[in-house]
Design a protein around this motif. Structure first.
Motif, mmCIF file in Angstrom:
data_model
loop_
_atom_site.group_PDB
_atom_site.id
_atom_site.type_symbol
_atom_site.label_atom_id
_atom_site.label_comp_id
_atom_site.label_asym_id
_atom_site.label_seq_id
_atom_site.Cartn_x
_atom_site.Cartn_y
_atom_site.Cartn_z
ATOM 1 N N GLY A 55 0.665 -1.118 0.057
ATOM 2 C CA GLY A 55 -0.159 0.079 -0.267
ATOM 3 C C GLY A 55 0.700 1.450 0.016
ATOM 4 N N PRO A 56 1.792 1.188 1.195
ATOM 5 C CA PRO A 56 2.538 3.024 1.509
ATOM 6 C C PRO A 56 3.311 2.811 -0.035
ATOM 7 C CG PRO A 56 2.577 1.075 3.112
ATOM 8 C CD PRO A 56 1.877 0.763 1.634
ATOM 9 N N LEU A 57 3.739 1.740 -0.868
ATOM 10 C CA LEU A 57 4.642 2.182 -1.882
ATOM 11 C C LEU A 57 3.860 2.490 -3.141
ATOM 12 C CD1 LEU A 57 7.389 2.249 -3.234
ATOM 13 C CD2 LEU A 57 7.371 -0.297 -3.721
ATOM 14 N N LYS A 58 2.858 1.870 -3.627
ATOM 15 C CA LYS A 58 1.815 2.381 -4.252
ATOM 16 C C LYS A 58 1.328 3.321 -3.966
ATOM 17 C CE LYS A 58 -0.054 -1.887 -6.139
ATOM 18 N NZ LYS A 58 -1.316 -3.002 -6.258
ATOM 19 N N GLY A 59 1.362 4.691 -2.970
ATOM 20 C CA GLY A 59 0.714 5.565 -2.627
ATOM 21 C C GLY A 59 1.479 6.556 -3.255
ATOM 22 N N ALA A 60 3.177 6.537 -2.769
ATOM 23 C CA ALA A 60 4.289 7.167 -3.286
ATOM 24 C C ALA A 60 4.310 7.019 -4.552
ATOM 25 C CB ALA A 60 5.569 6.550 -2.624
ATOM 26 N N VAL A 61 3.728 5.700 -5.354
ATOM 27 C CA VAL A 61 3.860 6.379 -6.970
ATOM 28 C C VAL A 61 2.783 6.597 -7.019
ATOM 29 C CG1 VAL A 61 4.166 4.585 -9.117
ATOM 30 C CG2 VAL A 61 5.642 3.510 -6.729
ATOM 31 N N VAL A 62 2.207 6.813 -7.126
ATOM 32 C CA VAL A 62 1.001 7.699 -7.632
ATOM 33 C C VAL A 62 1.347 9.149 -6.810
ATOM 34 C CG1 VAL A 62 -1.171 8.090 -7.187
ATOM 35 C CG2 VAL A 62 -0.395 5.804 -6.987
ATOM 36 N N GLY A 63 1.754 9.295 -5.471
ATOM 37 C CA GLY A 63 2.258 10.315 -5.904
ATOM 38 C C GLY A 63 2.605 11.336 -5.877
ATOM 39 N N GLY A 64 4.333 10.212 -7.150
ATOM 40 C CA GLY A 64 5.047 10.903 -7.758
ATOM 41 C C GLY A 64 5.106 11.377 -9.044
ATOM 42 N N LEU A 65 4.259 10.293 -9.719
ATOM 43 C CA LEU A 65 3.416 10.786 -11.130
ATOM 44 C C LEU A 65 2.328 11.630 -10.528
ATOM 45 C CD1 LEU A 65 2.206 7.102 -11.743
ATOM 46 C CD2 LEU A 65 4.612 8.151 -13.222
ATOM 47 N N ILE A 66 1.784 12.104 -9.492
ATOM 48 C CA ILE A 66 0.829 13.342 -9.907
ATOM 49 C C ILE A 66 1.596 14.637 -9.907
ATOM 50 C CG2 ILE A 66 -1.240 15.161 -8.274
ATOM 51 C CD1 ILE A 66 -1.902 12.051 -7.505
ATOM 52 N N TYR A 67 3.192 14.472 -8.724
ATOM 53 C CA TYR A 67 3.754 15.570 -8.842
ATOM 54 C C TYR A 67 4.705 15.474 -10.109
ATOM 55 C CZ TYR A 67 8.375 17.086 -7.229
ATOM 56 O OH TYR A 67 9.401 18.194 -7.253
ATOM 57 N N GLU A 68 4.934 14.092 -10.943
ATOM 58 C CA GLU A 68 5.633 15.204 -12.205
ATOM 59 C C GLU A 68 4.910 15.098 -13.300
ATOM 60 O OE1 GLU A 68 8.578 14.621 -13.678
ATOM 61 O OE2 GLU A 68 9.068 13.905 -10.900
ATOM 62 N N GLY A 69 3.361 15.278 -13.016
ATOM 63 C CA GLY A 69 2.562 15.819 -14.011
ATOM 64 C C GLY A 69 2.002 14.954 -15.275
ATOM 65 N N LEU A 70 2.514 13.357 -14.288
ATOM 66 C CA LEU A 70 1.897 12.275 -15.625
ATOM 67 C C LEU A 70 0.739 11.611 -15.252
ATOM 68 C CD1 LEU A 70 5.680 10.743 -15.741
ATOM 69 C CD2 LEU A 70 4.496 12.258 -17.642
ATOM 70 N N ALA A 71 -0.069 12.010 -14.412
ATOM 71 C CA ALA A 71 -1.015 11.827 -13.862
ATOM 72 C C ALA A 71 -1.870 12.632 -12.544
ATOM 73 C CB ALA A 71 -0.589 9.931 -12.786
ATOM 74 N N SER A 72 -3.095 12.348 -12.819
ATOM 75 C CA SER A 72 -4.087 13.041 -12.355
ATOM 76 C C SER A 72 -4.840 12.228 -10.694
ATOM 77 C CB SER A 72 -5.596 13.147 -12.707
ATOM 78 O OG SER A 72 -6.151 12.871 -13.565
ATOM 79 N N ASP A 73 -4.127 11.536 -10.905
ATOM 80 C CA ASP A 73 -5.048 10.312 -9.698
ATOM 81 C C ASP A 73 -4.333 9.251 -10.066
ATOM 82 O OD1 ASP A 73 -8.338 10.416 -11.060
ATOM 83 O OD2 ASP A 73 -5.680 8.795 -11.340
ATOM 84 N N PHE A 74 -5.045 8.250 -8.455
ATOM 85 C CA PHE A 74 -4.583 6.748 -9.021
ATOM 86 C C PHE A 74 -5.159 5.784 -10.230
ATOM 87 C CE2 PHE A 74 -3.004 3.305 -5.186
ATOM 88 C CZ PHE A 74 -3.603 2.271 -6.315
ATOM 89 N N LEU A 75 -6.144 6.063 -10.373
ATOM 90 C CA LEU A 75 -6.448 5.564 -11.700
ATOM 91 C C LEU A 75 -5.865 5.936 -12.883
ATOM 92 C CD1 LEU A 75 -10.119 5.466 -11.191
ATOM 93 C CD2 LEU A 75 -8.722 3.351 -11.295
ATOM 94 N N SER A 76 -5.607 7.166 -13.273
ATOM 95 C CA SER A 76 -4.918 7.604 -14.450
ATOM 96 C C SER A 76 -3.075 7.074 -14.356
ATOM 97 C CB SER A 76 -4.584 8.815 -14.215
ATOM 98 O OG SER A 76 -4.927 9.275 -13.585
ATOM 99 N N ALA A 77 -3.356 7.054 -12.803
ATOM 100 C CA ALA A 77 -1.304 6.920 -13.055
ATOM 101 C C ALA A 77 -1.440 5.364 -13.141
ATOM 102 C CB ALA A 77 -1.000 6.676 -11.057
#
Lengths: 418, 564
Positions: A55-77
């Protein structure tokens, strides 16, 4: 064979002794980490696929993608990950380390620590603080905003201050910390204080405005773990040059990705020996219990690999308030570690043990012989992404990692003999 | 104008030479006319016509040389000296100081040569030796780093032509009592030596000389000759020669670690001889040797004694005790508790090997003598170490330690306090340093003093591999060493033996210690015992022990494997 091992291990210890870690810069990951790519996401621990991440790692990955502007939420990530557009790899494979989830993305600022004796580098992100943070798998707006602030204000201010001060000698700070009640993994209060003390005059001199400078100072002041993200690369850049010494049975890296615990042995090159990570049984905050805990996660165990952190618990007796046990236990934990290490540091000392050097150079042979596993002091993450730290405690690596390494070592060396 | 002349009877020089000399004399100031010539009628008439005939020339014959000249001043002596000088100079150049640039040309111009001594770099040595043998010359090859195949080829070729191929890696020979390579001044006598180890040969030869006998021929075969890849080719050939040689009554064969199958081939030759044959083979089976009715000796010293005893009935071998007990007593009193080890620094490979064998019987020993085991190339604390400093790894880019003692000297200075006894060899003779002892004395003094200042004592024992006629002065060397407290014994075996006894005495002392101190116990195991000991007022502590690898047999086996 015994002599060959002994000689190889001596070489390892010599390299550790020679380390000269210094903080020379703060820079952007993609600019300074060799071979970095725009779509690369680094994480703590041995290599792992998205499907297997906790869980925590997935969450951090999602957060990283949002931060880079490559995704907007969990699903798009998840979508772009499933399309194969994102590359994952271990921080360790890119001269880096990251605490807890340990996620590093291309535009994150990182500390640049150099080992001047061997001209090798280690990189680590800046510590976000406590509570709902990326490294515990949180990825809401607040988290991203803070990351932005760190990128646009915190890092540039510190970078300019560092340019003004010149490189910071880190060996001296770590040595002092250990004599001030820190152990460098779970207690970094003294280290953070020494750091802010050293940087403050130069922060003041930077060309940023008073508000910005004050925010930076306040931020560091409020985060007792700030120095952890410097302790870790100190250990990494000290240990890296000791990798790949033929016939050495000493460990140069330990790390967990929230699912598996992995170790690397100098005489066995780049190989990871992994086994399922343990769930930590420690002291939990408010209503949380062991049921809520995620398995062991983070590169911060690089601290124990060198001999600080859990190995130096005797230097940080107050830690028993967070991890449980008595001060007497803390002394014993440290003393036990001398049974499984090759030698002692000549520079990092523990006052209460008569200034004995910290136990350094974990020997897989000794671990198996004595049955004593390295002791690790760690934070506990909630197994759901985004909730944060739920406690702290003591944990050990799985014996399986060491046993597998020993089997491989004997196989390899016997093969060489033929 | 004065006229002078001198006659030198019965002295011939050719006319060209004399004319040239005349020309040079004429350049001398004041000389008007001069003739330097043989006393033929023609030349006498010439002298008369130049008005330089004197009465000294009355009885001259055509076999006599005369010098006549006229000059204003009396320069008679000057002229005579000059003539003398020129006559002798001419004589030398007639012998040629020019050196040919290839072996072949030299051979062509030097038909009476019978031995080519090769010491070029290994990669070139085979070619040159082949040229020598093709042209019917015997070869002594000092060079090493020649391949086994090349050595074999050369030896097979030499044997087929009835020539000796001594080497590669042959450093010592005495042929027709002339020393070649590193060798000693040794009396002539009836003992022949064939050896594949240089300092082994040297040690035996100097001890033979010491015992009053001498050598007929000393033939070096090169270090690998007694290995199965070479099959003892030169040893066998030399043995055949010495069996037939009238001047040889006793034959000694010396080798380090000879292969068994080669020993058999070699000793098979001696079945029918009446000559006395003995061997000094380090590391081989006495039973095998004696089965050929050949005497097996267990040291170089014994080999020399046995050889001479066949010639001189008054000499017999007993392992000399000298006042060994007194010496051991005195020395061992002065060592402190931390001194438990031996250090051996040798320039002679065979001497190092012999010492190694003696010490290794009773002690754990690290050395570079046997390459198959852990390779020591530096001084480490708390270990018994013997180093052969002439080994390849130490002589890269440096002269051999027999020639340049400086490396050994620097090692001596760095001896650490765990060392109890230092042993080494001094090699005298041709090829060696002109005064090895003078080079070693300062550093020996320095290190012995350092030990004394630290409440300890370094026992230093050496033997001098030299004869009393070697140019480096055996007796003065011995004296100078004894003056600073070094124990000088007659042979390498005695040195190693004394050192071994000192180590044994120390070990015994250490063993003995427990009876003379307060018992202090560490208990490992059942608590009952620990508690009982505590109750009995014994100074006891315990270990919180857990079974190795938690009893996991697989892991224990793996760990055991790594301890090999």
């Amino acid at each position: 064979m015994e002599e060959k091992i002994r000689e190889a291990n001596s070489k390892f210890m010599e390299i550790i002794k020679n380390a000269k870690p210094v903080l020379i810069d703060i820079a952007t990951a993609i600019d300074v980490i060799p071979n970095y790519k725009k779509n690369l996401i680094l994480h703590a621990g041995p290599p792992i696929k998205w499907e297997d991440m906790s869980g925590p790692l997935k969450g951090a990955v999602v957060g990283g993608l949002i931060y880079e502007g490559l995704a907007s939420d969990f699903l798009s990530a998840e979508e772009i990950i499933n399309e194969g557009k994102i590359e994952f790899d271990s921080c360790h494979h890119y001269n880096s380390v990251g605490p807890m989830a340990g996620v590093i993305t291309a535009s994150m600022p990182v500390f640049v620590v150099k080992n001047e004796s061997y001209d090798n580098y280690a990189y680590c992100t800046l510590n976000e603080g406590l509570g709902k943070v990326l490294r515990y798998g949180a990825y809401d707006e607040e988290v991203i905003e803070k990351l932005e602030w760190m990128k646009t204000i915190l890092a540039p201010v510190l970078k300019e201050a560092l340019d003004l001060s010149g490189k910071i000698e880190l060996k001296a700070i770590l040595a002092q910390m250990l004599q001030m009640g820190d152990e460098g993994h779970n207690r970094n209060k003294a280290g953070t204080s020494l750091f802010i003390r050293e940087m403050a005059p130069f922060i003041v001199k930077t060309k940023f405005n008073d508000e910005e400078k004050s925010d930076v100072l306040a931020f560091i002041n409020s985060n007792d773990h700030f120095f952890l993200n410097i302790s870790m690369p100190i250990c990494k850049c000290t240990l890296d040059p000791a990798s790949n010494i033929k016939y050495s049975t000493l460990v140069y890296a330990m790390a967990r990705n929230g699912t598996e615990f992995g170790i690397r042995v100098s005489g066995l090159g780049e190989r990871w020996f992994t086994a399922p990570a343990e769930v930590i049984d420690g002291l939990f905050f408010s209503a949380y219990t062991k049921e809520d805990a995620n398995p062991d996660i983070g590169d911060s165990v690089i601290c124990e690999t060198l001999g600080i952190g859990g190995f130096s618990m005797a230097a940080a007796l107050p830690i028993v308030k967070f991890v449980g046990g008595t001060t007497s236990d803390a002394l014993d934990y440290s003393r036990d570690m001398y049974e499984i290490t090759e030698g002692e540091s000549d520079v990092y000392k523990i006052p209460v043990l008569d200034f004995k050097g910290i136990p350094t150079g974990i020997d897989i042979k000794k671990v198996i012989e004595t049955g004593i596993l390295p002791i690790i002091n760690t934070g506990i993450a909630h197994k759901e992404p985004g909730i944060g730290q739920v406690g702290a405690g003591l944990v050990r690596p799985p014996m399986e990692c060491f046993e597998d390494a020993l089997v491989a070592f004997v196989e390899e060396t016997c093969k060489k003999e033929d | 104008m004065n006229v002078y002349s001198k006659v030198i009877k019965n002295t011939y020089y050719d006319s060209v030479v004399l004319m040239l000399i005349s020309k040079e004399i004429k350049e001398i100031e004041d000389i008007e006319n001069v003739i330097v010539a043989m006393g033929t009628d023609m030349n006498i008439n010439l002298a008369k016509s130049l008005s330089i005939y004197t009465e000294e020339l009355e009885d001259i014959s055509s076999n006599d040389l005369f010098i006549s000249f006229s000059s204003k001043e009396d320069v008679f002596n000057k002229v005579i000296d000059k003539v003398d000088e020129l006559l002798n100079k001419k004589a030398k150049t007639a012998n040629d100081t020019y050196h040919h640039k290839t072996l072949l040309t030299e051979i062509k111009n030097n038909p009476s040569s019978n031995l080519v001594f090769i010491s070029v770099a290994g990669e070139y040595a085979y070619e040159q030796a082949k040229i020598a043998i093709d042209n019917n010359k015997n070869v002594m090859m000092f060079s090493d780093n020649v391949s086994v195949e090349h050595e074999r080829k050369l030896k097979e070729l030499a044997v087929s032509k009835g020539l000796l191929m001594m080497g590669p890696d042959c450093g010592t020979c005495i042929i027709n009592n002339k020393p070649l390579g590193f060798s000693n001044s040794v009396r002539k006598g009836p003992i022949g030596i064939i050896g594949s180890s240089g300092t082994g040969i040297q040690e035996v030869s100097v001890l033979i000389d010491y015992l009053g006998s001498g050598v007929s021929q000393v033939i070096g075969t090169g270090g690998r000759d007694m290995k199965k890849e070479i099959g003892g080719l030169t040893t066998i050939q030399s043995l055949k020669l010495l069996l037939e040689d009238k001047k040889t009554e006793v034959i000694v064969i010396i080798s380090k670690k000879p292969d068994e199958e080669v020993i058999k081939k070699v000793l098979a030759l001696v079945k029918l001889t009446s000559k006395k044959i003995l061997v000094s083979f380090i590391d081989s089976s006495p039973e095998l040797v004696e089965s050929y009715n050949v005497k097996y000796t267990s040291s170089l010293e014994e080999a020399a004694y046995v050889a001479v005893s066949y010639i001189d009935k008054n000499i017999f071998y007993e392992e000399l005790e000298y006042d060994i007990k007194g010496l051991i007593n005195d020395e061992s009193k002065r060592h402190n508790n931390n001194q438990n080890n031996l250090l051996g620094l040798f320039v002679g490979g065979t001497l190092a090997t012999e010492a190694d064998r003696i010490i290794r019987k009773d002690n754990v020993l690290y050395s570079n003598v046997y390459k198959s085991e852990y390779f020591v190339n530096k001084l480490e604390k708390n270990k018994n170490i013997i180093l052969d400093l002439g080994d390849d790894e130490f002589t890269n880019g440096k002269a051999h330690p027999m020639i340049d003692p400086s490396f050994r000297t620097s090692l001596i200075k760095s001896i650490d306090e765990s060392v109890m006894v230092l042993i080494f060899d001094i090699v005298l003779g041709y090829g060696s340093h002109e005064d090895p002892v003078s080079e070693l004395l300062p550093s020996l003094k320095e290190v012995m003093l350092r030990f004394i200042n630290n409440d300890s004592f370094l026992t230093v024992i050496t033997s001098i591999c030299g004869s009393e006629t070697d140019y480096q002065d055996y007796l003065s060397s011995k004296e100078r060493l004894e003056d600073i407290g070094v124990i000088v014994l007659r042979s390498n075996r005695q040195v190693a033996d004394l050192a071994n006894r000192l180590l044994n005495v120390k070990k015994h002392k250490n063993l003995d210690k427990i009876f003379n101190s307060d018992l202090s116990v560490i208990s490992l195991g059942i608590d009952t015992f620990y508690n009982e000991m505590k109750d009995s007022d014994i100074n006891v502590s315990k270990v919180n022990w857990r079974p190795t690898a938690n009893g996991n047999k697989k892991m224990r086996d793996l760990l055991a494997k790594l301890k090999e």
